[in-house]
Design a protein around this motif. Structure first.
Motif, PDB file in Angstrom:
ATOM      1  N   ILE A 107       0.843  -1.197   0.000  1.00 47.04           N
ATOM      2  CA  ILE A 107       0.000   0.000   0.000  1.00 47.04           C
ATOM      3  C   ILE A 107       0.877   1.246   0.000  1.00 47.04           C
ATOM      4  O   ILE A 107       2.049   1.193   0.351  1.00 47.04           O
ATOM      5  N   ASP A 108       0.259   2.386  -0.389  1.00 41.76           N
ATOM      6  CA  ASP A 108       0.984   3.652  -0.343  1.00 41.76           C
ATOM      7  C   ASP A 108       0.658   4.369   0.963  1.00 41.76           C
ATOM      8  O   ASP A 108      -0.034   3.816   1.824  1.00 41.76           O
ATOM      9  N   ALA A 109       1.119   5.597   1.114  1.00 45.71           N
ATOM     10  CA  ALA A 109       0.940   6.340   2.368  1.00 45.71           C
ATOM     11  C   ALA A 109      -0.516   6.701   2.651  1.00 45.71           C
ATOM     12  O   ALA A 109      -0.849   7.068   3.769  1.00 45.71           O
ATOM     13  N   GLU A 110      -1.377   6.585   1.650  1.00 45.07           N
ATOM     14  CA  GLU A 110      -2.808   6.816   1.861  1.00 45.07           C
ATOM     15  C   GLU A 110      -3.561   5.504   2.071  1.00 45.07           C
ATOM     16  O   GLU A 110      -4.770   5.507   2.237  1.00 45.07           O
ATOM     17  N   GLY A 111      -2.834   4.389   2.014  1.00 48.02           N
ATOM     18  CA  GLY A 111      -3.458   3.092   2.204  1.00 48.02           C
ATOM     19  C   GLY A 111      -4.016   2.494   0.929  1.00 48.02           C
ATOM     20  O   GLY A 111      -4.697   1.479   0.964  1.00 48.02           O
ATOM     21  N   ARG A 112      -3.701   3.110  -0.204  1.00 48.04           N
ATOM     22  CA  ARG A 112      -4.172   2.581  -1.486  1.00 48.04           C
ATOM     23  C   ARG A 112      -3.217   1.496  -1.969  1.00 48.04           C
ATOM     24  O   ARG A 112      -2.019   1.569  -1.723  1.00 48.04           O
ATOM     25  N   PRO A 113      -3.741   0.503  -2.688  1.00 43.45           N
ATOM     26  CA  PRO A 113      -2.868  -0.575  -3.170  1.00 43.45           C
ATOM     27  C   PRO A 113      -1.808  -0.065  -4.143  1.00 43.45           C
ATOM     28  O   PRO A 113      -2.093   0.789  -4.975  1.00 43.45           O
ATOM     29  N   LEU A 114      -0.597  -0.589  -4.009  1.00 48.98           N
ATOM     30  CA  LEU A 114       0.472  -0.253  -4.953  1.00 48.98           C
ATOM     31  C   LEU A 114       0.277  -1.017  -6.254  1.00 48.98           C
ATOM     32  O   LEU A 114       0.634  -0.565  -7.311  1.00 48.98           O
ATOM     33  N   ARG A 115      -0.290  -2.207  -6.130  1.00 47.86           N
ATOM     34  CA  ARG A 115      -0.554  -3.038  -7.302  1.00 47.86           C
ATOM     35  C   ARG A 115      -1.921  -3.686  -7.113  1.00 47.86           C
ATOM     36  O   ARG A 115      -2.280  -4.060  -6.008  1.00 47.86           O
ATOM     37  N   GLN A 116      -2.647  -3.787  -8.191  1.00 48.98           N
ATOM     38  CA  GLN A 116      -3.972  -4.402  -8.122  1.00 48.98           C
ATOM     39  C   GLN A 116      -3.823  -5.906  -7.971  1.00 48.98           C
ATOM     40  O   GLN A 116      -3.081  -6.537  -8.692  1.00 48.98           O
ATOM     41  N   GLU A 117      -4.551  -6.456  -7.011  1.00 48.37           N
ATOM     42  CA  GLU A 117      -4.547  -7.898  -6.792  1.00 48.37           C
ATOM     43  C   GLU A 117      -5.992  -8.373  -6.823  1.00 48.37           C
ATOM     44  O   GLU A 117      -6.731  -8.196  -5.872  1.00 48.37           O
ATOM     45  N   GLY A 118      -6.388  -8.952  -7.946  1.00 45.57           N
ATOM     46  CA  GLY A 118      -7.724  -9.522  -8.023  1.00 45.57           C
ATOM     47  C   GLY A 118      -8.806  -8.475  -8.047  1.00 45.57           C
ATOM     48  O   GLY A 118      -8.911  -7.679  -8.956  1.00 45.57           O
ATOM     49  N   GLY A 119      -9.618  -8.420  -6.981  1.00 43.70           N
ATOM     50  CA  GLY A 119     -10.828  -7.622  -6.956  1.00 43.70           C
ATOM     51  C   GLY A 119     -10.641  -6.140  -6.706  1.00 43.70           C
ATOM     52  O   GLY A 119     -11.608  -5.418  -6.611  1.00 43.70           O
ATOM     53  N   GLY A 120      -9.442  -5.643  -6.574  1.00 41.10           N
ATOM     54  CA  GLY A 120      -9.232  -4.218  -6.339  1.00 41.10           C
ATOM     55  C   GLY A 120      -9.476  -3.851  -4.891  1.00 41.10           C
ATOM     56  O   GLY A 120      -9.650  -4.705  -4.032  1.00 41.10           O
ATOM     57  N   TYR A 179      -8.336  -1.907  -1.233  1.00 47.15           N
ATOM     58  CA  TYR A 179      -7.114  -2.066  -0.454  1.00 47.15           C
ATOM     59  C   TYR A 179      -7.142  -3.398   0.275  1.00 47.15           C
ATOM     60  O   TYR A 179      -8.201  -3.983   0.476  1.00 47.15           O
ATOM     61  N   PRO A 180      -5.985  -3.915   0.669  1.00 45.08           N
ATOM     62  CA  PRO A 180      -5.940  -5.201   1.361  1.00 45.08           C
ATOM     63  C   PRO A 180      -6.800  -5.176   2.613  1.00 45.08           C
ATOM     64  O   PRO A 180      -6.757  -4.252   3.404  1.00 45.08           O
ATOM     65  N   GLY A 181      -7.588  -6.215   2.782  1.00 38.68           N
ATOM     66  CA  GLY A 181      -8.422  -6.322   3.972  1.00 38.68           C
ATOM     67  C   GLY A 181      -9.628  -5.413   3.972  1.00 38.68           C
ATOM     68  O   GLY A 181     -10.173  -5.103   5.013  1.00 38.68           O
ATOM     69  N   GLU A 182     -10.086  -4.996   2.796  1.00 40.86           N
ATOM     70  CA  GLU A 182     -11.177  -4.038   2.704  1.00 40.86           C
ATOM     71  C   GLU A 182     -12.430  -4.494   3.439  1.00 40.86           C
ATOM     72  O   GLU A 182     -13.171  -3.711   4.002  1.00 40.86           O
ATOM     73  N   ARG A 183     -12.668  -5.810   3.493  1.00 41.11           N
ATOM     74  CA  ARG A 183     -13.860  -6.335   4.185  1.00 41.11           C
ATOM     75  C   ARG A 183     -13.866  -5.932   5.652  1.00 41.11           C
ATOM     76  O   ARG A 183     -14.910  -5.814   6.263  1.00 41.11           O
ATOM     77  N   LEU A 184     -12.684  -5.729   6.234  1.00 38.71           N
ATOM     78  CA  LEU A 184     -12.590  -5.409   7.657  1.00 38.71           C
ATOM     79  C   LEU A 184     -12.634  -3.917   7.903  1.00 38.71           C
ATOM     80  O   LEU A 184     -12.590  -3.474   9.047  1.00 38.71           O
ATOM     81  N   GLY A 185     -12.706  -3.108   6.834  1.00 41.87           N
ATOM     82  CA  GLY A 185     -12.598  -1.664   6.948  1.00 41.87           C
ATOM     83  C   GLY A 185     -13.584  -1.028   7.914  1.00 41.87           C
ATOM     84  O   GLY A 185     -13.288  -0.048   8.566  1.00 41.87           O
ATOM     85  N   GLY A 186     -14.777  -1.561   8.049  1.00 40.29           N
ATOM     86  CA  GLY A 186     -15.775  -0.993   8.941  1.00 40.29           C
ATOM     87  C   GLY A 186     -15.528  -1.273  10.401  1.00 40.29           C
ATOM     88  O   GLY A 186     -16.214  -0.763  11.274  1.00 40.29           O
ATOM     89  N   TYR A 187     -14.513  -2.097  10.684  1.00 39.41           N
ATOM     90  CA  TYR A 187     -14.249  -2.478  12.061  1.00 39.41           C
ATOM     91  C   TYR A 187     -13.894  -1.298  12.935  1.00 39.41           C
ATOM     92  O   TYR A 187     -14.266  -1.214  14.077  1.00 39.41           O
ATOM     93  N   MET A 188     -13.115  -0.349  12.378  1.00 42.06           N
ATOM     94  CA  MET A 188     -12.607   0.753  13.205  1.00 42.06           C
ATOM     95  C   MET A 188     -13.543   1.902  13.117  1.00 42.06           C
ATOM     96  O   MET A 188     -13.484   2.887  12.688  1.00 42.06           O
TER      97      MET A 188
END
Length: 135
Positions: free
Chosen positions: A111-124, A126-135
């Protein structure tokens, strides 16, 4: 009242990416890396932000939490194995070395400093996006 800094999106993404990385890297048993790691990382990042008298958890807080968590193992999986709890010394210029450490960890997490993926992996997203609502 209790002072509880809010987590900024870049910090959230870095913590979630680290948690996802740990889940994927834990080949012996996924049960070893539990949601408690994610909860602990958030609490540690909030504690670091409080220590720094900030009302928001920044990427800097998240990176230092990752360093602490990585240092709690015998050797680091991130940052090219450069974090070792047994041989680590306090740097005399932590502000100067932080960008190097940050860049190594973010690159390892993909990821970059904003948390965006550096490279696309599959579904686009950011890594762990499913957990994003946790915080």
């Amino acid at each position: 009242g209790s002072f509880r800094p809010s987590v900024t999106p870049p910090a959230q993404r870095a913590i979630v990416a680290y948690y996802s990385h740990q889940r994927q890297a834990d080949t012996t048993s996924e049960a070893r890396t539990t949601i408690r790691l994610l909860e602990s990382a958030v609490r540690l990042a909030q504690a670091h932000a409080r220590l720094m008298f900030r009302e928001e958890v920044t990427l800097l807080d998240a990176i230092y939490v990752i360093v602490v968590l990585e240092s709690s193992t015998l050797h680091s999986r991130l940052a090219g194995g450069s974090i070792c709890a047994l041989t680590s010394m306090f740097d005399e210029t932590p502000d100067a070395t932080y960008p190097l450490l940050r860049d190594k960890i973010l690159d390892s997490l993909g990821i970059d400093a904003e948390g965006r993926p550096l490279r696309q992996e599959g579904g686009g997203g950011y890594p762990g996006e499913r957990l994003g609502g946790y915080m």
